[in-house]
Design an enzyme around this catalytic site. Structure first.
Site, PDB file in Angstrom:
ATOM      1  N   SER A   1       2.046  -3.420   4.789  1.00 27.27           N
ATOM      2  CA  SER A   1       2.773  -3.626   5.879  1.00 27.27           C
ATOM      3  C   SER A   1       3.640  -1.912   5.841  1.00 27.27           C
ATOM      4  O   SER A   1       4.236  -1.888   6.581  1.00 27.27           O
ATOM      5  CB  SER A   1       4.165  -4.465   6.070  1.00 27.27           C
ATOM      6  OG  SER A   1       3.070  -5.907   6.325  1.00 27.27           O
TER       7      SER A   1
ATOM      8  N   HIS B   1      -3.337  -9.748   6.817  1.00 22.77           N
ATOM      9  CA  HIS B   1      -3.207 -10.310   6.658  1.00 22.77           C
ATOM     10  C   HIS B   1      -4.074 -11.599   7.282  1.00 22.77           C
ATOM     11  O   HIS B   1      -4.619 -12.236   7.175  1.00 22.77           O
ATOM     12  CB  HIS B   1      -1.631 -10.979   7.632  1.00 22.77           C
ATOM     13  CG  HIS B   1      -0.833 -10.320   6.317  1.00 22.77           C
ATOM     14  ND1 HIS B   1       0.094  -8.921   6.676  1.00 22.77           N
ATOM     15  CD2 HIS B   1      -0.612 -10.105   4.875  1.00 22.77           C
ATOM     16  CE1 HIS B   1       0.891  -8.422   5.659  1.00 22.77           C
ATOM     17  NE2 HIS B   1       0.884  -9.424   5.138  1.00 22.77           N
TER      18      HIS B   1
ATOM     19  N   ARG C   1      -5.210  -6.815  -2.735  1.00 22.97           N
ATOM     20  CA  ARG C   1      -6.053  -5.686  -2.379  1.00 22.97           C
ATOM     21  C   ARG C   1      -6.145  -5.347  -3.529  1.00 22.97           C
ATOM     22  O   ARG C   1      -7.912  -5.348  -4.685  1.00 22.97           O
ATOM     23  CB  ARG C   1      -5.205  -4.688  -1.919  1.00 22.97           C
ATOM     24  CG  ARG C   1      -4.918  -4.793  -0.128  1.00 22.97           C
ATOM     25  CD  ARG C   1      -3.931  -4.789  -0.013  1.00 22.97           C
ATOM     26  NE  ARG C   1      -2.113  -5.171  -0.265  1.00 22.97           N
ATOM     27  CZ  ARG C   1      -1.189  -5.200   0.117  1.00 22.97           C
ATOM     28  NH1 ARG C   1      -1.149  -4.553   1.194  1.00 22.97           N
ATOM     29  NH2 ARG C   1      -0.052  -6.175  -0.589  1.00 22.97           N
TER      30      ARG C   1
ATOM     31  N   LYS D   1      15.694  -8.924   1.251  1.00 25.15           N
ATOM     32  CA  LYS D   1      14.919  -7.845   1.729  1.00 25.15           C
ATOM     33  C   LYS D   1      14.843  -7.499   3.142  1.00 25.15           C
ATOM     34  O   LYS D   1      15.150  -8.729   3.888  1.00 25.15           O
ATOM     35  CB  LYS D   1      13.373  -8.534   1.519  1.00 25.15           C
ATOM     36  CG  LYS D   1      12.843  -8.282   0.374  1.00 25.15           C
ATOM     37  CD  LYS D   1      11.470  -8.261   0.418  1.00 25.15           C
ATOM     38  CE  LYS D   1      10.091  -8.303  -0.286  1.00 25.15           C
ATOM     39  NZ  LYS D   1       8.991  -8.677  -0.115  1.00 25.15           N
TER      40      LYS D   1
HETATM   41  P1  ADP Z   1       4.920 -10.065  -0.203  1.00 25.05           P
HETATM   42  O1  ADP Z   1       5.780  -9.752   0.994  1.00 25.05           O
HETATM   43  O2  ADP Z   1       5.253 -11.246  -0.256  1.00 25.05           O
HETATM   44  O3  ADP Z   1       4.203  -9.550  -1.157  1.00 25.05           O
HETATM   45  P2  ADP Z   1       3.296  -9.989   2.226  1.00 25.05           P
HETATM   46  O4  ADP Z   1       3.327 -10.042   4.133  1.00 25.05           O
HETATM   47  O5  ADP Z   1       3.343  -8.027   1.640  1.00 25.05           O
HETATM   48  O6  ADP Z   1       4.055 -10.489   1.644  1.00 25.05           O
HETATM   49  O7  ADP Z   1       2.096 -10.397   2.285  1.00 25.05           O
HETATM   50  C1  ADP Z   1       1.554 -11.517   1.904  1.00 25.05           C
HETATM   51  C2  ADP Z   1       0.485 -11.308   1.229  1.00 25.05           C
HETATM   52  O8  ADP Z   1      -0.309 -10.670   1.712  1.00 25.05           O
HETATM   53  C3  ADP Z   1       0.567 -11.387  -0.702  1.00 25.05           C
HETATM   54  O9  ADP Z   1      -0.261 -12.207  -0.910  1.00 25.05           O
HETATM   55  C4  ADP Z   1      -0.199  -9.643   0.350  1.00 25.05           C
HETATM   56  O10 ADP Z   1      -0.998  -9.777  -1.329  1.00 25.05           O
HETATM   57  C5  ADP Z   1      -1.227 -10.209   0.587  1.00 25.05           C
HETATM   58  N1  ADP Z   1      -1.979  -8.978   1.518  1.00 25.05           N
HETATM   59  C6  ADP Z   1      -1.307  -8.079   2.486  1.00 25.05           C
HETATM   60  N2  ADP Z   1      -2.113  -7.497   2.736  1.00 25.05           N
HETATM   61  C7  ADP Z   1      -3.226  -7.391   2.626  1.00 25.05           C
HETATM   62  C8  ADP Z   1      -4.650  -6.676   2.929  1.00 25.05           C
HETATM   63  N3  ADP Z   1      -4.865  -6.008   3.127  1.00 25.05           N
HETATM   64  N4  ADP Z   1      -5.268  -7.321   2.037  1.00 25.05           N
HETATM   65  C9  ADP Z   1      -5.680  -8.631   1.588  1.00 25.05           C
HETATM   66  N5  ADP Z   1      -4.666  -9.316   0.885  1.00 25.05           N
HETATM   67  C10 ADP Z   1      -2.483  -8.600   1.704  1.00 25.05           C
END
Ligand code: ADP
Length: 163
Positions: free
Chosen positions: A128, A17, A90, A41
Site C-alpha cells: 500500500s 489484500h 510477501r 499511524k
Molecule cells: P499492516 O499495516 O497491519 O501491515 P496492511 O494493510 O499493510 O496492514 O496489510 C494487512 C495484511 O495484508 C498484512 O498481513 C500484510 O502482510 C498483508 N498483505 C499486504 N499486501 C499483501 C500482498 N501483496 N500479498 C499478501 N499479503 C499482503
C-alpha cells in the site's frame, strides 16, 4: 463454524489484500476483515473510506463481514469470539516482522492463533505504501489495485510537481 479474522490498515486495499481475503473466504465459514484504527499511524484514507472500499470489493463474498477495530487486535479475539488471525506474507522480510508480531500477540492473549498466507506470486511486490507513493507522482497503479481504489486514489492525491 470455523471463523477467522484478517486485520490490517488497508490504506488502501490492494489486489494483494483481496487475494488473501478471497482465499481465506473459501476456507473459513466466516471471515471478518478488520480495519485496524491506529491513531499513531497517519492514514491517507479515513476509516469510513477504507470500510466502504473493502465492503464494495467483497460484496460478491457472502461470508465476509467488514468491521473497524480500535485498540489491540488481540482484544478483538475476545470481543468477537474468534481466535484465528490471518496474516499475509510477501517476502522473507515480511516474515521476520510478522513472526515477531505473532509472538507479541500470543504473549498478550494465549487464545489467539495466527495463520500465515503466503502471497500468490503475482502480488509479491504490492505494498500500500509504495502504491500511494507511485500514485502521488502520477504513476500508473491500475494493475495494482481494483478500479474503484485507483479512482479513489486519483481523487485523493494531487500529483506532486515533478519539475
Ligand atoms: P499492516 O499495516 O497491519 O501491515 P496492511 O494493510 O499493510 O496492514 O496489510 C494487512 C495484511 O495484508 C498484512 O498481513 C500484510 O502482510 C498483508 N498483505 C499486504 N499486501 C499483501 C500482498 N501483496 N500479498 C499478501 N499479503 C499482503
Amino acid at each position: 463454524m470455523k471463523n477467522a479474522f484478517f486485520p490490517g490498515s488497508f490504506d488502501p486495499p490492494t489486489h494483494g489484500h483481496l487475494n488473501i481475503i478471497e482465499r481465506a473466504a473459501r476456507i473459513f465459514d466466516k471471515l471478518y476483515v478488520v480495519v485496524a484504527i491506529n491513531e499513531a499511524k497517519r492514514s491517507l484514507f479515513s476509516t469510513e473510506e477504507r470500510l466502504d472500499l473493502i465492503r464494495k470489493l467483497t460484496s460478491h463474498l457472502p461470508n465476509i463481514e467488514v468491521v473497524a477495530w480500535h485498540g489491540l487486535v488481540v482484544d478483538f479475539v475476545d470481543r468477537y469470539s474468534v481466535s484465528l488471525m490471518i496474516r499475509g506474507v510477501r517476502a522473507l522480510a515480511d516474515f521476520g516482522y510478522e513472526f515477531e508480531l505473532a509472538m507479541t500477540n500470543k504473549s498478550l492473549n494465549k487464545n489467539i492463533e495466527i495463520i500465515f498466507f503466503p502471497t500468490d506470486p503475482q502480488y509479491f511486490v504490492l505494498r500500500s505504501s509504495a502504491i500511494k507513493e507511485i500514485a502521488s507522482f502520477g504513476g500508473d497503479i491500475s494493475a495494482m489495485v481494483p478500479q474503484i481504489v485507483a479512482d479513489a486514489l486519483k481523487r485523493k492525491l494531487i500529483p506532486i510537481d515533478k519539475s
